[in-house]
Design a protein around this motif. Structure first.
Motif, mmCIF file in Angstrom:
data_model
loop_
_atom_site.group_PDB
_atom_site.id
_atom_site.type_symbol
_atom_site.label_atom_id
_atom_site.label_comp_id
_atom_site.label_asym_id
_atom_site.label_seq_id
_atom_site.Cartn_x
_atom_site.Cartn_y
_atom_site.Cartn_z
ATOM 1 N N GLU A 4 0.493 -1.149 0.253
ATOM 2 C CA GLU A 4 -0.082 0.119 0.154
ATOM 3 C C GLU A 4 0.331 1.513 0.014
ATOM 4 O O GLU A 4 0.103 1.802 -0.345
ATOM 5 N N SER A 428 -2.446 0.089 -4.071
ATOM 6 C CA SER A 428 -1.481 1.448 -3.766
ATOM 7 C C SER A 428 -0.535 0.583 -5.205
ATOM 8 O O SER A 428 0.256 1.514 -5.779
ATOM 9 N N GLU A 468 -1.433 11.636 -2.409
ATOM 10 C CA GLU A 468 -0.818 10.096 -1.416
ATOM 11 C C GLU A 468 -2.033 9.744 0.062
ATOM 12 O O GLU A 468 -2.460 11.073 0.199
ATOM 13 N N GLN A 469 -1.323 8.088 0.536
ATOM 14 C CA GLN A 469 -2.613 8.120 1.422
ATOM 15 C C GLN A 469 -2.413 8.949 2.444
ATOM 16 O O GLN A 469 -3.660 9.406 3.490
ATOM 17 N N ASP A 549 -4.914 8.031 -3.149
ATOM 18 C CA ASP A 549 -4.853 7.052 -2.325
ATOM 19 C C ASP A 549 -5.480 7.531 -0.996
ATOM 20 O O ASP A 549 -4.787 7.704 -0.473
#
Length: 628
Positions: A4, A428, A468-469, A549
């Motif tokens: 991820e 991801s 991004e996450q 993400d």
């Protein structure tokens, strides 16, 4: 969730807990023992080349200074001879004063020029190293520790300063004085020269043997400093979690332990370096005693005059002092070469290649403002015109760990596609492949009908936006963060994208407006604000395809609703490809792709997947979107 983050499986993205690299490599990647490849003086060439003019000037100043130093014993001898003969000493004394003052001024000029040149060498080295660090393949960041890389930019480059100020030029200028002194001593008395060289050369040889050990010890010390920097960076980056977990004392102890290891390594290097000075002192004092004894006997026998003996002793000091400086410079040079080993280890890493044709096909133009509803955009761009295609895509990490298996996926222009599935399914990683942080192991990934491996990475990324996450917010102002991908954006542009993601309040709540500081890592913003700011930053660059993400991974219900509105705004301007754990944010997507263990196990709308995909139905039930 190994995939991820786009990094290989294992702790800290594949980094070993002890900081070592793959296959037991040392923490600096140089080998299990941290010794690294031994570099010679030639390796310094690229770092000194652009400063060669300044170094030539320093060398010329050193040459004149060496001549002034060599002239001083001659003038002292002339003064003594004049006194012995009862003649006037005004002329030789005046010349001696002028030469002495000129030598001092030249020495000061040499030191200034050396320091200035050394700072230039450090700056150019840091510039080169930073440029390299920011262009490494993503896999390198996954396997290396950030603090250690920072240490190479800071502590290691600083050691190169000593190489310039007390290293190469010092050796060169000292060599001139030594050669001149030996020639002059030979002209005064060959016997005393033989006595001198017997003692001094013995000390020099012993000192060189000791100093040669310094490089390996210095490299080990710098490696430990890098580990300490990595430990400090690790603790500071998670200081709130550490405080909340009551782990402050344990983390402090861990950092101190790494500092102690750095201290011990430095002490070992200092212990060996400290031997050099006593060896030279013994050699010099022994040579001086021998010269005085033998010289006194030769004066008594009439083979040598007092003036000649005094002149010879002065030349002896001119010989031994540069030799001591040269030996010390040699020790510093070994330390610098040890640091250079760590710098070169990064400089020689392959960069992320920017392959593809020199002139890629132009990307489709994007309107200056695209605010029409998504339905209108879809109507203008037929659903059968794919923007992104994955055909039989498989991917494994360099260590052989498989992540994706024969993935087929089509993302039409103007659409909104969601990737869902359990942790570790490869969602991801798929985004990382689109961004070309990694390249596919098999199959084809096409953007606008062209395989991305046939395009420069910069050309691919210029058409993409990526959130991004844990969306990073950089220390600085709101405007700084927004302009990261669009440096020419105006204030009106910034306000437009902030309004699109419902962040106008960020500007209104501070008198600084767009110049308001966001704090380190965006600490002055909430989690939802950080995520929406990252989306606004991506929208400002007007990407064709926006990759998100896990945008709602850590949001509460209220922030999730705000983010859903932000996604709707983003969908009006870009095609969306969204990785989501919370299905509530993507149930209205044009298509939802279900991944499990790196394979596509279902594709369709929310309603279609509830009927056709047991995995999706289970995920929806777990999130109370459908009755169990």
């Amino acid at each position: 969730m190994s995939d991820e983050r786009g990094g290989p499986p294992g702790p800290a993205g594949g980094r070993r807990a002890d900081g070592a690299g793959p296959d037991g490599a040392g923490p600096d990647g140089s080998g299990p023992d941290g010794s690294g490849a031994r570099l010679g003086l030639r390796a310094l060439g690229p770092y000194l080349r652009e400063h060669r003019t300044a170094l030539v000037v320093v060398a010329l100043v050193s040459l004149v200074g060496a001549a002034a130093s060599l002239a001083q014993p001659l003038l002292v001898g002339a003064i003594i001879a004049a006194v012995s003969a009862g003649a006037s000493v005004a002329a030789p004394a005046s010349v001696a004063v002028v030469v002495l003052v000129a030598g001092a001024l030249l020495g000061g000029a040499q030191r200034y020029l050396l320091q200035r040149t050394a700072e230039g060498v450090v700056l150019s080295t840091r510039r080169r190293l930073v440029d390299r660090l920011l262009r490494l393949p993503v896999a390198e960041y996954d396997r290396r520790r950030t603090g250690d890389l920072m240490s190479r930019v800071g502590a290691d480059t600083t050691l190169l300063r000593a190489v310039v100020t007390s290293g190469l030029v010092e050796v060169a200028s000292s060599a001139l004085v030594v050669v001149g002194a030996v020639v002059a001593m030979a002209l005064v008395d060959v016997v005393l020269l033989a006595v001198t060289l017997a003692g001094v050369l013995t000390g020099v040889a012993a000192g060189v043997l000791v100093a040669r050990r310094v490089r390996a010890l210095s490299l080990a010390a710098q490696t430990r400093v890098g580990e300490m920097s990595a430990a400090v960076e690790r603790s500071l980056s998670a200081v709130r979690t550490i405080r909340a977990s009551g782990a402050t004392d344990r983390e402090a102890a861990a950092v101190v332990a790494s500092a102690v290891a750095a201290r011990d390594a430095g002490v070992r290097a200092a212990k060996v370096g400290a031997v050099v000075s006593p060896v030279m002192v013994v050699a010099v004092q022994g040579a001086l005693v021998a010269v005085l004894a033998v010289g006194g006997a030769r004066v008594a026998s009439g083979a040598l005059t007092v003036a000649d003996l005094v002149q010879f002793v002065l030349y002896l000091f001119l010989l031994v002092l540069p030799l001591a400086s040269t030996l010390q410079a040699y020790t510093l040079l070994q330390q610098g070469l040890g640091a250079l080993t760590r710098i070169e280890e990064v400089v020689r890493l392959p960069l992320e290649d920017d392959d593809g044709p020199a002139t890629p096909a132009p990307a489709p133009s994007v309107p200056a403002a695209r605010t029409a509803p998504r339905e209108e955009v879809a109507a203008r761009r037929p659903a059968d015109a794919p923007l992104l295609e994955l055909e039989g895509v498989s991917f494994s990490y360099p260590d052989g760990t498989p992540v994706l298996h024969e993935v087929d996926l089509v993302v039409p222009r103007g659409s909104r596609t969601a990737l869902v599935g359990p942790s570790g399914a490869g969602k991801s990683t798929l985004l990382a492949l689109v961004e070309r942080f990694h390249d596919v192991s098999a199959g084809a990934l096409r953007l606008g009908g062209v395989d991305v491996r046939g395009l420069p990475r910069a050309a691919v990324r210029s058409r993409l936006g990526y959130v991004e996450q844990d969306a990073p917010v950089l220390a600085g102002t709101l405007a700084d963060n927004l302009r990261l991908a669009a440096p020419a954006a105006t204030g009106d542009d910034l306000r437009r994208v902030l309004a699109a993601v419902n962040l106008t309040a960020l500007v209104d709540r501070s008198p600084e407006g767009l110049d308001a500081q966001v704090g380190e890592d965006g600490v002055r913003l909430s989690g939802g604000e950080r995520q929406r700011l990252a989306i606004a930053r991506s929208l400002l660059a007007r990407p064709e395809l926006l990759l998100l993400d896990e945008p709602t991974a850590s949001l509460d219900a209220r922030n999730e609703e705000s983010l859903r509105a932000a996604l709707a705004a983003a969908a009006r301007e870009s095609t969306l490809l969204v990785v989501a754990h919370r299905l509530s944010t993507v149930v209205d997507s044009d298509q939802i792709v279900v991944l499990e263990a790196g394979r596509v196990v279902g594709t369709g709308t929310h309603e279609e997947l509830l009927d056709a995909s047991p995995l999706y139905r289970g995920l929806a039930a777990a999130q109370l979107l459908v009755a169990r």
